[in-house]
Scaffold this motif. Structure first.
Motif, PDB file in Angstrom:
ATOM      1  N   GLU A 235       0.807  -1.220   0.000  1.00 27.56           N
ATOM      2  CA  GLU A 235       0.000   0.000   0.000  1.00 27.56           C
ATOM      3  C   GLU A 235       0.846   1.279   0.000  1.00 27.56           C
ATOM      4  O   GLU A 235       1.733   1.462   0.828  1.00 27.56           O
ATOM      5  N   GLY A 236       0.527   2.161  -0.949  1.00 24.37           N
ATOM      6  CA  GLY A 236       1.121   3.483  -0.966  1.00 24.37           C
ATOM      7  C   GLY A 236       2.557   3.559  -1.439  1.00 24.37           C
ATOM      8  O   GLY A 236       3.129   4.649  -1.499  1.00 24.37           O
ATOM      9  N   SER A 237       3.178   2.427  -1.783  1.00 29.31           N
ATOM     10  CA  SER A 237       4.555   2.474  -2.267  1.00 29.31           C
ATOM     11  C   SER A 237       4.589   2.900  -3.729  1.00 29.31           C
ATOM     12  O   SER A 237       3.632   2.680  -4.475  1.00 29.31           O
ATOM     13  N   ARG A 238       5.704   3.488  -4.128  1.00 31.49           N
ATOM     14  CA  ARG A 238       5.864   3.978  -5.493  1.00 31.49           C
ATOM     15  C   ARG A 238       7.178   3.442  -6.040  1.00 31.49           C
ATOM     16  O   ARG A 238       8.236   3.685  -5.453  1.00 31.49           O
ATOM     17  N   VAL A 239       7.089   2.726  -7.154  1.00 27.89           N
ATOM     18  CA  VAL A 239       8.278   2.044  -7.653  1.00 27.89           C
ATOM     19  C   VAL A 239       8.476   2.303  -9.141  1.00 27.89           C
ATOM     20  O   VAL A 239       7.534   2.553  -9.882  1.00 27.89           O
ATOM     21  N   GLY A 240       9.742   2.227  -9.540  1.00 28.19           N
ATOM     22  CA  GLY A 240      10.105   2.341 -10.941  1.00 28.19           C
ATOM     23  C   GLY A 240      11.367   1.550 -11.204  1.00 28.19           C
ATOM     24  O   GLY A 240      11.995   1.019 -10.290  1.00 28.19           O
ATOM     25  N   GLY A 241      11.760   1.469 -12.468  1.00 25.66           N
ATOM     26  CA  GLY A 241      12.940   0.698 -12.833  1.00 25.66           C
ATOM     27  C   GLY A 241      12.611  -0.781 -12.922  1.00 25.66           C
ATOM     28  O   GLY A 241      11.521  -1.170 -13.344  1.00 25.66           O
ATOM     29  N   GLU A 242      13.553  -1.619 -12.502  1.00 29.38           N
ATOM     30  CA  GLU A 242      13.384  -3.071 -12.602  1.00 29.38           C
ATOM     31  C   GLU A 242      13.403  -3.697 -11.217  1.00 29.38           C
ATOM     32  O   GLU A 242      14.334  -3.486 -10.436  1.00 29.38           O
TER      33      GLU A 242
ATOM     34  N   ASN B 248      12.663  -7.528  -9.185  1.00 32.88           N
ATOM     35  CA  ASN B 248      12.463  -8.965  -9.344  1.00 32.88           C
ATOM     36  C   ASN B 248      12.432  -9.612  -7.964  1.00 32.88           C
ATOM     37  O   ASN B 248      13.360  -9.426  -7.165  1.00 32.88           O
ATOM     38  N   SER B 249      11.354 -10.324  -7.666  1.00 26.47           N
ATOM     39  CA  SER B 249      11.248 -11.095  -6.421  1.00 26.47           C
ATOM     40  C   SER B 249      11.564 -10.224  -5.207  1.00 26.47           C
ATOM     41  O   SER B 249      12.411 -10.550  -4.377  1.00 26.47           O
ATOM     42  N   THR B 250      10.857  -9.118  -5.109  1.00 27.98           N
ATOM     43  CA  THR B 250      11.131  -8.117  -4.077  1.00 27.98           C
ATOM     44  C   THR B 250       9.841  -7.721  -3.374  1.00 27.98           C
ATOM     45  O   THR B 250       8.774  -7.683  -3.984  1.00 27.98           O
ATOM     46  N   VAL B 251       9.955  -7.419  -2.082  1.00 26.54           N
ATOM     47  CA  VAL B 251       8.818  -6.982  -1.270  1.00 26.54           C
ATOM     48  C   VAL B 251       9.067  -5.557  -0.799  1.00 26.54           C
ATOM     49  O   VAL B 251      10.098  -5.277  -0.175  1.00 26.54           O
ATOM     50  N   PHE B 252       8.125  -4.679  -1.105  1.00 27.04           N
ATOM     51  CA  PHE B 252       8.116  -3.336  -0.549  1.00 27.04           C
ATOM     52  C   PHE B 252       7.005  -3.264   0.495  1.00 27.04           C
ATOM     53  O   PHE B 252       5.837  -3.480   0.175  1.00 27.04           O
ATOM     54  N   PHE B 253       7.358  -2.984   1.749  1.00 28.28           N
ATOM     55  CA  PHE B 253       6.357  -2.708   2.770  1.00 28.28           C
ATOM     56  C   PHE B 253       5.626  -1.418   2.374  1.00 28.28           C
ATOM     57  O   PHE B 253       6.057  -0.710   1.465  1.00 28.28           O
ATOM     58  N   PRO B 254       4.539  -1.055   3.062  1.00 23.41           N
ATOM     59  CA  PRO B 254       3.815   0.168   2.694  1.00 23.41           C
ATOM     60  C   PRO B 254       4.669   1.433   2.775  1.00 23.41           C
ATOM     61  O   PRO B 254       5.541   1.568   3.630  1.00 23.41           O
ATOM     62  N   TYR B 255       4.381   2.341   1.845  1.00 23.69           N
ATOM     63  CA  TYR B 255       4.894   3.716   1.851  1.00 23.69           C
ATOM     64  C   TYR B 255       6.412   3.807   1.696  1.00 23.69           C
ATOM     65  O   TYR B 255       7.069   4.599   2.377  1.00 23.69           O
ATOM     66  N   SER B 256       6.954   3.023   0.795  1.00 28.52           N
ATOM     67  CA  SER B 256       8.362   3.165   0.445  1.00 28.52           C
ATOM     68  C   SER B 256       8.492   3.562  -1.020  1.00 28.52           C
ATOM     69  O   SER B 256       7.565   3.378  -1.810  1.00 28.52           O
ATOM     70  N   ASN B 257       9.653   4.100  -1.367  1.00 25.26           N
ATOM     71  CA  ASN B 257       9.860   4.670  -2.703  1.00 25.26           C
ATOM     72  C   ASN B 257      11.095   4.100  -3.383  1.00 25.26           C
ATOM     73  O   ASN B 257      12.161   3.992  -2.767  1.00 25.26           O
ATOM     74  N   LYS B 258      10.919   3.766  -4.654  1.00 26.84           N
ATOM     75  CA  LYS B 258      12.036   3.573  -5.585  1.00 26.84           C
ATOM     76  C   LYS B 258      11.471   3.979  -6.945  1.00 26.84           C
ATOM     77  O   LYS B 258      11.076   3.144  -7.744  1.00 26.84           O
ATOM     78  N   GLN B 259      11.428   5.271  -7.194  1.00 27.56           N
ATOM     79  CA  GLN B 259      10.652   5.769  -8.324  1.00 27.56           C
ATOM     80  C   GLN B 259      11.451   5.883  -9.618  1.00 27.56           C
ATOM     81  O   GLN B 259      10.875   6.216 -10.655  1.00 27.56           O
ATOM     82  N   HIS B 260      12.750   5.608  -9.580  1.00 24.81           N
ATOM     83  CA  HIS B 260      13.593   5.876 -10.743  1.00 24.81           C
ATOM     84  C   HIS B 260      14.243   4.592 -11.253  1.00 24.81           C
ATOM     85  O   HIS B 260      14.033   3.511 -10.719  1.00 24.81           O
TER      86      HIS B 260
ATOM     87  N   ALA C 251      11.578  -2.287   4.045  1.00 28.59           N
ATOM     88  CA  ALA C 251      10.548  -1.996   5.039  1.00 28.59           C
ATOM     89  C   ALA C 251       9.902  -0.641   4.732  1.00 28.59           C
ATOM     90  O   ALA C 251      10.117  -0.068   3.658  1.00 28.59           O
ATOM     91  N   SER C 252       9.128  -0.100   5.640  1.00 29.82           N
ATOM     92  CA  SER C 252       8.355   1.112   5.371  1.00 29.82           C
ATOM     93  C   SER C 252       9.203   2.380   5.453  1.00 29.82           C
ATOM     94  O   SER C 252      10.190   2.440   6.187  1.00 29.82           O
ATOM     95  N   TRP C 253       8.786   3.378   4.672  1.00 31.32           N
ATOM     96  CA  TRP C 253       9.395   4.712   4.657  1.00 31.32           C
ATOM     97  C   TRP C 253      10.852   4.685   4.201  1.00 31.32           C
ATOM     98  O   TRP C 253      11.657   5.521   4.588  1.00 31.32           O
ATOM     99  N   VAL C 254      11.169   3.714   3.357  1.00 31.82           N
ATOM    100  CA  VAL C 254      12.482   3.635   2.707  1.00 31.82           C
ATOM    101  C   VAL C 254      12.438   4.473   1.437  1.00 31.82           C
ATOM    102  O   VAL C 254      11.410   4.544   0.758  1.00 31.82           O
ATOM    103  N   ASN C 255      13.545   5.117   1.095  1.00 27.84           N
ATOM    104  CA  ASN C 255      13.667   5.778  -0.201  1.00 27.84           C
ATOM    105  C   ASN C 255      14.969   5.343  -0.862  1.00 27.84           C
ATOM    106  O   ASN C 255      16.034   5.376  -0.235  1.00 27.84           O
ATOM    107  N   ILE C 256      14.864   4.940  -2.123  1.00 24.31           N
ATOM    108  CA  ILE C 256      16.028   4.492  -2.893  1.00 24.31           C
ATOM    109  C   ILE C 256      16.207   5.461  -4.052  1.00 24.31           C
ATOM    110  O   ILE C 256      15.322   5.612  -4.898  1.00 24.31           O
ATOM    111  N   GLY C 257      17.349   6.140  -4.088  1.00 24.16           N
ATOM    112  CA  GLY C 257      17.585   7.213  -5.040  1.00 24.16           C
ATOM    113  C   GLY C 257      17.777   6.730  -6.468  1.00 24.16           C
ATOM    114  O   GLY C 257      18.011   5.546  -6.743  1.00 24.16           O
ATOM    115  N   ALA C 258      17.711   7.689  -7.387  1.00 21.61           N
ATOM    116  CA  ALA C 258      17.828   7.393  -8.817  1.00 21.61           C
ATOM    117  C   ALA C 258      19.161   6.724  -9.131  1.00 21.61           C
ATOM    118  O   ALA C 258      20.215   7.127  -8.646  1.00 21.61           O
ATOM    119  N   GLY C 259      19.088   5.675  -9.932  1.00 22.88           N
ATOM    120  CA  GLY C 259      20.294   5.002 -10.394  1.00 22.88           C
ATOM    121  C   GLY C 259      20.885   4.013  -9.419  1.00 22.88           C
ATOM    122  O   GLY C 259      21.832   3.296  -9.764  1.00 22.88           O
TER     123      GLY C 259
END
Length: 374
Positions: free
Chosen positions: A224-231, A233-245, A255-263
């Motif tokens: 719920e509420g997570s935002r993802v981009g890129g590639e 595979n076999s990954t779990v994002f808890f709610p409200y985490s980001n990997k948008q690039h 886990a929750s409230w994680v942010n993974i930067g571009a690239g």
């Protein structure tokens, strides 16, 4: 979670007792049973299968820290007692004659009457099992964080089928491609799939989650509420985490409230194709990426090592290949200042119209005191 919580029974006793298994960093800010093992937590799986509210028997954490959530009242009543790191896939009768379910020498459940239940000790469940008939079972346990990856495909199939049964969409939007040859795909209420996305099953895109354009998502749970981009595979994002690039993440848990930067990109396979070890311990897995704790941020262009574990509330700055282990409350190579950690958490959560509660703030502060004291 079960489609209508009002239908969950409160009159029966379904107890989930915490064990001494090491699930850090995923259980630092939550009970073991509230860890996502796919698109649902362990607790949600119990409640969905048993149509009954689960009661947590919490363990004492380091520094006598308590999770600020309701726990089971004592004395315990007659009912079903299960270790909270056991992942159920079919219901077990709560009522009935006393019995113990076992997988080898491990307890899967104890069905106890009043006289045994009142004496139940979660640190010594075998004491309550003496003299009871034993039923052999095959069970899945999450003893280490990477066990989520071990069972992920199996559990995601269950999750996707459950969500579809409860009304999730299964059809791709225009300009997206779904490949169901490996398992079902469920798109939950409010989720947004942008154009030119490829998704292969089993995959669940949770409520109000976003998958950005030109992404490839394979066998993953975007909760719920997570935002993802890129590639992915076999990954779990808890709610409200980001990997948008752009960038790859595979066989990983955020886990929750994680942010993974571009690239930023994670390795999930050794160049030797051998078993991945963490702190000298074999995982039994050839594919394992990163386990990322709550509120941790990963900088742009970071190269994430195979089989890495990052603690909570840390800021990981790209400088070549990142270490395989990063403790909680770090800012690069320096200790993180707790006031900065709290301020950042408030700011990040406010962007999603969520509030850092006073109880969660105190929990983070308590862990900072315990984990950074020398």
């Amino acid at each position: 979670m079960y489609a209508d919580e009002k239908k969950l029974v409160n009159s029966k006793n379904l107890y989930l007792y915490e064990t001494d298994c090491d699930l850090s960093p995923l259980d630092i800010l939550r009970f073991q049973c509230d860890i996502y093992v796919g698109a649902r937590t362990i607790r949600e799986r119990f409640e969905d299968l048993f149509i009954c509210k689960a009661k947590v028997i919490a363990k004492k954490r380091k520094g006598s820290i308590d999770i600020p959530e309701p726990t089971a009242d004592r004395p315990f009543g007659p009912g079903l007692f299960c270790p909270s790191n056991f992942v159920p896939r079919s219901p077990i009768a709560i009522d009935g004659s006393e019995e113990v379910g076992v997988d080898g020498d491990r307890i899967v459940f104890l069905r106890l009457g009043a006289s045994r239940a009142v004496k139940f000790d979660p640190k010594n469940p075998e004491a309550s099992a003496v003299g009871l008939p034993r039923r052999p079972l095959s069970a899945a346990f999450i003893d280490k964080p990477w066990d989520i990856i071990r069972y992920l495909h199996l559990l995601l199939n269950d999750d996707a089928e459950f969500e579809i049964k409860n009304g999730a969409d299964t059809e791709p939007p225009p300009n997206a491609v779904f490949d169901r040859s490996g398992g079902p795909i469920a798109i939950c209420d409010g989720a947004k799939i942008e154009p030119f996305v490829f998704i292969s099953g089993p995959t669940v895109i949770g409520r109000n989650a976003v998958v950005k354009s030109h992404s490839a998502i394979r066998a993953s749970a975007i909760n719920e509420g997570s935002r993802v981009g890129g590639e992915l595979n076999s990954t779990v994002f808890f709610p409200y985490s980001n990997k948008q690039h752009y960038g790859f993440l595979g066989h990983s848990v955020a886990a929750s409230w994680v942010n993974i930067g571009a690239g930023a990109a994670g390795s999930n396979l050794k160049n030797t194709y051998g078993e991945i070890r963490i702190d000298g311990e074999g995982t039994g897995l050839n594919y394992l990426g990163q386990i990322i704790g709550d509120h941790t941020k990963i900088g742009i262009q970071a190269a994430l090592n195979t089989g890495s574990i990052f603690g909570i509330c840390s800021n990981i700055i790209a400088d070549g290949i990142t270490p395989k282990s990063v403790e909680s409350f770090r800012f690069g190579n320096e200790p993180a200042e707790i006031e900065s950690v709290i301020k950042t958490a408030r700011r990040v959560m406010a962007r999603r119209n969520k509030e850092l509660t006073s109880s969660m703030e105190e929990l983070i502060r308590a862990w900072h005191r315990v984990l950074t004291e020398k």
